[in-house]
Design a protein around this motif. Sequence first.
Motif, PDB file in Angstrom:
ATOM      1  N   GLN A 186       0.836  -1.195   0.000  1.00 55.96           N
ATOM      2  CA  GLN A 186       0.000   0.000   0.000  1.00 55.96           C
ATOM      3  C   GLN A 186       0.867   1.239   0.000  1.00 55.96           C
ATOM      4  O   GLN A 186       1.869   1.308   0.725  1.00 55.96           O
ATOM      5  CB  GLN A 186      -0.894   0.047   1.253  1.00 55.96           C
ATOM      6  CG  GLN A 186      -2.226  -0.615   1.087  1.00 55.96           C
ATOM      7  CD  GLN A 186      -3.130  -0.425   2.302  1.00 55.96           C
ATOM      8  OE1 GLN A 186      -2.678  -0.093   3.398  1.00 55.96           O
ATOM      9  NE2 GLN A 186      -4.412  -0.654   2.107  1.00 55.96           N
ATOM     10  N   ARG A 187       0.471   2.212  -0.829  1.00 54.94           N
ATOM     11  CA  ARG A 187       1.155   3.495  -0.759  1.00 54.94           C
ATOM     12  C   ARG A 187       0.943   4.098   0.620  1.00 54.94           C
ATOM     13  O   ARG A 187      -0.193   4.161   1.117  1.00 54.94           O
ATOM     14  CB  ARG A 187       0.627   4.433  -1.837  1.00 54.94           C
ATOM     15  CG  ARG A 187       1.463   5.714  -1.972  1.00 54.94           C
ATOM     16  CD  ARG A 187       0.907   6.626  -3.045  1.00 54.94           C
ATOM     17  NE  ARG A 187       0.923   6.000  -4.358  1.00 54.94           N
ATOM     18  CZ  ARG A 187       1.995   5.933  -5.151  1.00 54.94           C
ATOM     19  NH1 ARG A 187       3.153   6.444  -4.739  1.00 54.94           N
ATOM     20  NH2 ARG A 187       1.916   5.372  -6.339  1.00 54.94           N
ATOM     21  N   ARG A 188       2.006   4.525   1.261  1.00 55.58           N
ATOM     22  CA  ARG A 188       1.902   5.020   2.631  1.00 55.58           C
ATOM     23  C   ARG A 188       1.231   6.381   2.681  1.00 55.58           C
ATOM     24  O   ARG A 188       1.588   7.295   1.933  1.00 55.58           O
ATOM     25  CB  ARG A 188       3.285   5.098   3.278  1.00 55.58           C
ATOM     26  CG  ARG A 188       3.221   5.524   4.742  1.00 55.58           C
ATOM     27  CD  ARG A 188       4.573   5.586   5.399  1.00 55.58           C
ATOM     28  NE  ARG A 188       4.450   6.006   6.795  1.00 55.58           N
ATOM     29  CZ  ARG A 188       5.465   6.281   7.603  1.00 55.58           C
ATOM     30  NH1 ARG A 188       6.707   6.161   7.138  1.00 55.58           N
ATOM     31  NH2 ARG A 188       5.252   6.668   8.857  1.00 55.58           N
ATOM     32  N   ILE A 189       0.247   6.490   3.564  1.00 48.46           N
ATOM     33  CA  ILE A 189      -0.381   7.770   3.873  1.00 48.46           C
ATOM     34  C   ILE A 189       0.184   8.232   5.211  1.00 48.46           C
ATOM     35  O   ILE A 189       0.070   7.528   6.212  1.00 48.46           O
ATOM     36  CB  ILE A 189      -1.916   7.642   3.992  1.00 48.46           C
ATOM     37  CG1 ILE A 189      -2.511   7.054   2.711  1.00 48.46           C
ATOM     38  CG2 ILE A 189      -2.546   8.984   4.326  1.00 48.46           C
ATOM     39  CD1 ILE A 189      -2.429   7.944   1.504  1.00 48.46           C
ATOM     40  N   ARG A 190       0.781   9.391   5.237  1.00 52.72           N
ATOM     41  CA  ARG A 190       1.316   9.909   6.490  1.00 52.72           C
ATOM     42  C   ARG A 190       0.249  10.759   7.177  1.00 52.72           C
ATOM     43  O   ARG A 190      -0.338  11.651   6.563  1.00 52.72           O
ATOM     44  CB  ARG A 190       2.571  10.731   6.249  1.00 52.72           C
ATOM     45  CG  ARG A 190       3.746   9.881   5.765  1.00 52.72           C
ATOM     46  CD  ARG A 190       4.998  10.713   5.573  1.00 52.72           C
ATOM     47  NE  ARG A 190       6.120   9.887   5.160  1.00 52.72           N
ATOM     48  CZ  ARG A 190       6.975   9.310   5.996  1.00 52.72           C
ATOM     49  NH1 ARG A 190       6.820   9.492   7.304  1.00 52.72           N
ATOM     50  NH2 ARG A 190       7.975   8.580   5.552  1.00 52.72           N
ATOM     51  N   GLY A 191       0.009  10.473   8.426  1.00 56.75           N
ATOM     52  CA  GLY A 191      -0.988  11.245   9.148  1.00 56.75           C
ATOM     53  C   GLY A 191      -1.386  10.561  10.443  1.00 56.75           C
ATOM     54  O   GLY A 191      -0.777   9.577  10.869  1.00 56.75           O
ATOM     55  N   GLU A 192      -2.436  11.071  11.064  1.00 56.19           N
ATOM     56  CA  GLU A 192      -2.924  10.556  12.345  1.00 56.19           C
ATOM     57  C   GLU A 192      -3.732   9.291  12.118  1.00 56.19           C
ATOM     58  O   GLU A 192      -4.618   9.251  11.252  1.00 56.19           O
ATOM     59  CB  GLU A 192      -3.809  11.603  13.025  1.00 56.19           C
ATOM     60  CG  GLU A 192      -4.410  11.137  14.343  1.00 56.19           C
ATOM     61  CD  GLU A 192      -5.470  12.078  14.887  1.00 56.19           C
ATOM     62  OE1 GLU A 192      -5.973  11.805  16.003  1.00 56.19           O
ATOM     63  OE2 GLU A 192      -5.805  13.064  14.213  1.00 56.19           O
ATOM     64  N   GLU A 193      -3.465   8.252  12.899  1.00 55.63           N
ATOM     65  CA  GLU A 193      -4.261   7.036  12.820  1.00 55.63           C
ATOM     66  C   GLU A 193      -5.483   7.162  13.719  1.00 55.63           C
ATOM     67  O   GLU A 193      -5.375   7.516  14.891  1.00 55.63           O
ATOM     68  CB  GLU A 193      -3.438   5.817  13.232  1.00 55.63           C
ATOM     69  CG  GLU A 193      -4.185   4.511  13.059  1.00 55.63           C
ATOM     70  CD  GLU A 193      -3.324   3.290  13.290  1.00 55.63           C
ATOM     71  OE1 GLU A 193      -3.902   2.188  13.470  1.00 55.63           O
ATOM     72  OE2 GLU A 193      -2.078   3.421  13.297  1.00 55.63           O
ATOM     73  N   VAL A 194      -6.644   6.880  13.151  1.00 52.21           N
ATOM     74  CA  VAL A 194      -7.900   6.907  13.896  1.00 52.21           C
ATOM     75  C   VAL A 194      -8.647   5.611  13.610  1.00 52.21           C
ATOM     76  O   VAL A 194      -8.302   4.861  12.689  1.00 52.21           O
ATOM     77  CB  VAL A 194      -8.769   8.128  13.517  1.00 52.21           C
ATOM     78  CG1 VAL A 194      -8.066   9.427  13.877  1.00 52.21           C
ATOM     79  CG2 VAL A 194      -9.133   8.093  12.033  1.00 52.21           C
ATOM     80  N   SER A 195      -9.681   5.353  14.388  1.00 47.61           N
ATOM     81  CA  SER A 195     -10.425   4.099  14.247  1.00 47.61           C
ATOM     82  C   SER A 195     -11.889   4.327  14.561  1.00 47.61           C
ATOM     83  O   SER A 195     -12.270   5.318  15.186  1.00 47.61           O
ATOM     84  CB  SER A 195      -9.874   3.030  15.199  1.00 47.61           C
ATOM     85  OG  SER A 195      -8.488   2.829  15.022  1.00 47.61           O
TER      86      SER A 195
END
Length: 390
Positions: A186-195
Amino acid sequence: MAEHILITGARSVAALDIARSLRVAGFEPHLADCVPARLARWSNSAGPVHRHASPVQQPAAFAAGIRALINRLEPVWIIPTCEEVFHLSALATADGWSDRLLAPRPQPLAELHAKDRFVALCARLGLPTPETRTVTDPADLSQAVTDMGDVVIKPVWSRFGEALISPSPAAVARIRPTGDRPWIVQRRIRGEEVSFHAVAHAGQIAAFSAYGSDWRLPGGAAYALHPLPDPLTTELRRMGDALAPEVGTGQFACDALVDDVGRPWLIECNPRATSGVHRFGADPAFALALIGRGEATPDPTPRHIAPALWRYGLPAALRERRLTGWRRQRRDGLDALTRPGDRAPLAGALIDTLGFALRALRQRQSLTAAMTADIEWNGAPLSPDRWSRP
């Protein structure tokens, strides 16, 4: 007489929280697992804990044990909380009690659980996901990494701690995907992880909680939760509403990454209970939502799992100079594991963890792998003959 409800995966804190909610709502919860599950067994606010065989190692004995529990308890609902959900869904389909199981049927379960099939599902629904490729040999893997650049690599059938984020060339070279054991790039998305975690009945969401975390285990599992801003929660709820008809009836949870312009990208789904249940506490409304008799909204109070906050959070806070944030979480948050007058689950959880650690040493595997090896499912067919009656 109170209605019986059977909760499986008693090893999880989520199962304990669900049992407490059901008991407060006037039901009689029973829990079950193929390990001792002392964190639930030693609680005085959950319910009896029953033992059954491992669905991975002894599938026929597992089926016999579950059938015996259902015959004896006559539960109005069976609520899975861990990866035994896949085995229970297949067994329920074979035996004809899917209408009492809080879980999707086997086909949508597999579609949600498989990382590549989930991305394809999101594409059909118009939900944003990172560019993703499935690879089945080292040449495909190498080409995908070359084409995408900064990537995340993980098995199609994977769980916490198995993702490689921005891996080195040496790490990529050690991966050996095959047709039977595919991986995704997967192309990496940089940012805050939420769920988010949701409960759906007949394709409609009955309970929904979205959360972020400043405290996570390596691999991403959160052990402290806080609510998200309303606009982000609304967008995640829109995604959950789009997925709910594909789920049908069951629990499902998704992880997302919020990029630098505030857009969330879905990265994977867990079609089972997750930490999001802790945001409801022991709310009887949540119990009713679980069994399709109402709706529930989460409590805004932060939550955490105290042993993990001490074991992993404190060292991280000292290492990363975040001691003030750690103290704030302890002060403002509520422990999901213990309750006033019910502290024994803490000791039970510690002993359970020791048991899993000893198993990991014997099997020469990681602690996280040892905690799911007896219940996990990695895409192999679960045909009816697996549940042959003794």
